[in-house]
Design a protein around this motif. Structure first.
Motif, PDB file in Angstrom:
ATOM      1  N   GLN A   1       0.839  -1.202   0.000  1.00  0.00           N
ATOM      2  CA  GLN A   1       0.000   0.000   0.000  1.00  0.00           C
ATOM      3  C   GLN A   1       0.878   1.258   0.000  1.00  0.00           C
ATOM      4  O   GLN A   1       0.609   2.213  -0.737  1.00  0.00           O
ATOM      5  N   VAL A   2       1.932   1.244   0.793  1.00  0.00           N
ATOM      6  CA  VAL A   2       2.863   2.382   0.830  1.00  0.00           C
ATOM      7  C   VAL A   2       3.559   2.532  -0.517  1.00  0.00           C
ATOM      8  O   VAL A   2       3.678   3.643  -1.045  1.00  0.00           O
ATOM      9  N   ARG A   3       4.010   1.414  -1.083  1.00  0.00           N
ATOM     10  CA  ARG A   3       4.688   1.469  -2.391  1.00  0.00           C
ATOM     11  C   ARG A   3       3.757   2.046  -3.463  1.00  0.00           C
ATOM     12  O   ARG A   3       4.164   2.873  -4.279  1.00  0.00           O
ATOM     13  N   ALA A   4       2.492   1.630  -3.448  1.00  0.00           N
ATOM     14  CA  ALA A   4       1.537   2.155  -4.435  1.00  0.00           C
ATOM     15  C   ALA A   4       1.334   3.652  -4.248  1.00  0.00           C
ATOM     16  O   ALA A   4       1.253   4.399  -5.223  1.00  0.00           O
ATOM     17  N   ALA A   5       1.275   4.098  -3.006  1.00  0.00           N
ATOM     18  CA  ALA A   5       1.048   5.523  -2.737  1.00  0.00           C
ATOM     19  C   ALA A   5       2.263   6.382  -3.074  1.00  0.00           C
ATOM     20  O   ALA A   5       2.118   7.504  -3.553  1.00  0.00           O
ATOM     21  N   THR A   6       3.467   5.862  -2.846  1.00  0.00           N
ATOM     22  CA  THR A   6       4.678   6.640  -3.133  1.00  0.00           C
ATOM     23  C   THR A   6       5.095   6.530  -4.596  1.00  0.00           C
ATOM     24  O   THR A   6       5.827   7.383  -5.088  1.00  0.00           O
ATOM     25  N   ASP A   7       4.671   5.476  -5.280  1.00  0.00           N
ATOM     26  CA  ASP A   7       4.893   5.255  -6.714  1.00  0.00           C
ATOM     27  C   ASP A   7       6.347   5.449  -7.158  1.00  0.00           C
ATOM     28  O   ASP A   7       6.631   6.220  -8.078  1.00  0.00           O
ATOM     29  N   PRO A   8       7.293   4.731  -6.524  1.00  0.00           N
ATOM     30  CA  PRO A   8       8.685   4.927  -6.914  1.00  0.00           C
ATOM     31  C   PRO A   8       9.019   4.429  -8.318  1.00  0.00           C
ATOM     32  O   PRO A   8       9.975   4.907  -8.926  1.00  0.00           O
ATOM     33  N   GLU A   9       8.220   3.488  -8.845  1.00  0.00           N
ATOM     34  CA  GLU A   9       8.480   3.023 -10.211  1.00  0.00           C
ATOM     35  C   GLU A   9       7.984   4.039 -11.242  1.00  0.00           C
ATOM     36  O   GLU A   9       8.676   4.337 -12.216  1.00  0.00           O
ATOM     37  N   GLY A  10       6.807   4.581 -11.029  1.00  0.00           N
ATOM     38  CA  GLY A  10       6.226   5.526 -11.974  1.00  0.00           C
ATOM     39  C   GLY A  10       6.768   6.936 -11.834  1.00  0.00           C
ATOM     40  O   GLY A  10       6.817   7.693 -12.799  1.00  0.00           O
ATOM     41  N   ASP A  11       7.146   7.307 -10.620  1.00  0.00           N
ATOM     42  CA  ASP A  11       7.665   8.640 -10.315  1.00  0.00           C
ATOM     43  C   ASP A  11       8.902   8.462  -9.434  1.00  0.00           C
ATOM     44  O   ASP A  11       8.840   8.683  -8.222  1.00  0.00           O
ATOM     45  N   PRO A  12      10.021   8.026 -10.026  1.00  0.00           N
ATOM     46  CA  PRO A  12      11.208   7.725  -9.234  1.00  0.00           C
ATOM     47  C   PRO A  12      11.671   8.927  -8.415  1.00  0.00           C
ATOM     48  O   PRO A  12      11.722  10.049  -8.922  1.00  0.00           O
ATOM     49  N   PRO A  13      11.987   8.691  -7.150  1.00  0.00           N
ATOM     50  CA  PRO A  13      12.470   9.793  -6.324  1.00  0.00           C
ATOM     51  C   PRO A  13      13.862  10.235  -6.754  1.00  0.00           C
ATOM     52  O   PRO A  13      14.696   9.397  -7.133  1.00  0.00           O
ATOM     53  N   ALA A  14      14.095  11.526  -6.708  1.00  0.00           N
ATOM     54  CA  ALA A  14      15.413  12.066  -7.054  1.00  0.00           C
ATOM     55  C   ALA A  14      16.460  11.464  -6.130  1.00  0.00           C
ATOM     56  O   ALA A  14      16.248  11.363  -4.920  1.00  0.00           O
ATOM     57  N   GLY A  15      17.557  11.039  -6.714  1.00  0.00           N
ATOM     58  CA  GLY A  15      18.690  10.571  -5.936  1.00  0.00           C
ATOM     59  C   GLY A  15      18.704   9.099  -5.591  1.00  0.00           C
ATOM     60  O   GLY A  15      19.692   8.607  -5.052  1.00  0.00           O
ATOM     61  N   LEU A  16      17.647   8.365  -5.900  1.00  0.00           N
ATOM     62  CA  LEU A  16      17.632   6.938  -5.577  1.00  0.00           C
ATOM     63  C   LEU A  16      18.508   6.170  -6.567  1.00  0.00           C
ATOM     64  O   LEU A  16      18.339   6.281  -7.779  1.00  0.00           O
ATOM     65  N   ILE A  17      19.439   5.379  -6.031  1.00  0.00           N
ATOM     66  CA  ILE A  17      20.330   4.565  -6.852  1.00  0.00           C
ATOM     67  C   ILE A  17      19.819   3.128  -6.927  1.00  0.00           C
ATOM     68  O   ILE A  17      19.808   2.524  -7.988  1.00  0.00           O
ATOM     69  N   PHE A  18      19.396   2.586  -5.784  1.00  0.00           N
ATOM     70  CA  PHE A  18      18.996   1.178  -5.709  1.00  0.00           C
ATOM     71  C   PHE A  18      18.022   0.995  -4.556  1.00  0.00           C
ATOM     72  O   PHE A  18      18.158   1.640  -3.517  1.00  0.00           O
ATOM     73  N   HIS A  19      17.046   0.106  -4.740  1.00  0.00           N
ATOM     74  CA  HIS A  19      16.085  -0.215  -3.677  1.00  0.00           C
ATOM     75  C   HIS A  19      15.778  -1.704  -3.722  1.00  0.00           C
ATOM     76  O   HIS A  19      15.601  -2.280  -4.795  1.00  0.00           O
ATOM     77  N   ALA A  20      15.700  -2.317  -2.547  1.00  0.00           N
ATOM     78  CA  ALA A  20      15.228  -3.693  -2.403  1.00  0.00           C
ATOM     79  C   ALA A  20      14.568  -3.816  -1.041  1.00  0.00           C
ATOM     80  O   ALA A  20      14.945  -3.130  -0.089  1.00  0.00           O
TER      81      ALA A  20
END
Length: 92
Positions: A19-38
């Motif tokens: 639910q948090v991932r859907a709301a933050t939408d890091p795939e559709g709207d990648p956050p500035a500065g993110l290099i890697f996420h798991a």
């Protein structure tokens, strides 16, 4: 300088995290500065490993997008966040 961030979310379920991932939408709207996420389930909650271009990038993403999404998902526990300087990173 790049930083690694290890976050433990005690009590958070896969459903809450999704639910948090859907709301933050890091795939559709990648956050500035993110290099890697798991992320994935750990004993007693959810674990996250991120690499960011800077601590400030991470802090801005958390404040602007993650905190409101966590509250909406009912995930109220305080995260355990550990930051470390990244000596090296490279793409696969």
């Amino acid at each position: 300088m790049a930083v690694g961030i290890r976050t433990t979310l005690a009590g958070v379920t896969a459903e809450q995290f999704d639910q948090v991932r859907a709301a933050t939408d890091p795939e559709g709207d990648p956050p500035a500065g993110l290099i890697f996420h798991a992320s994935g389930p750990i004993e007693g909650g959810w674990g996250i490993v991120d690499f960011w271009e800077s601590s400030e990038h991470h802090q801005r993403f958390v404040a602007e997008r993650v905190v409101p999404a966590m509250a909406a998902a009912g995930a109220t526990g305080a995260p355990d966040v550990r930051e470390f300087e990244v000596h090296e990173h490279f793409p696969r």
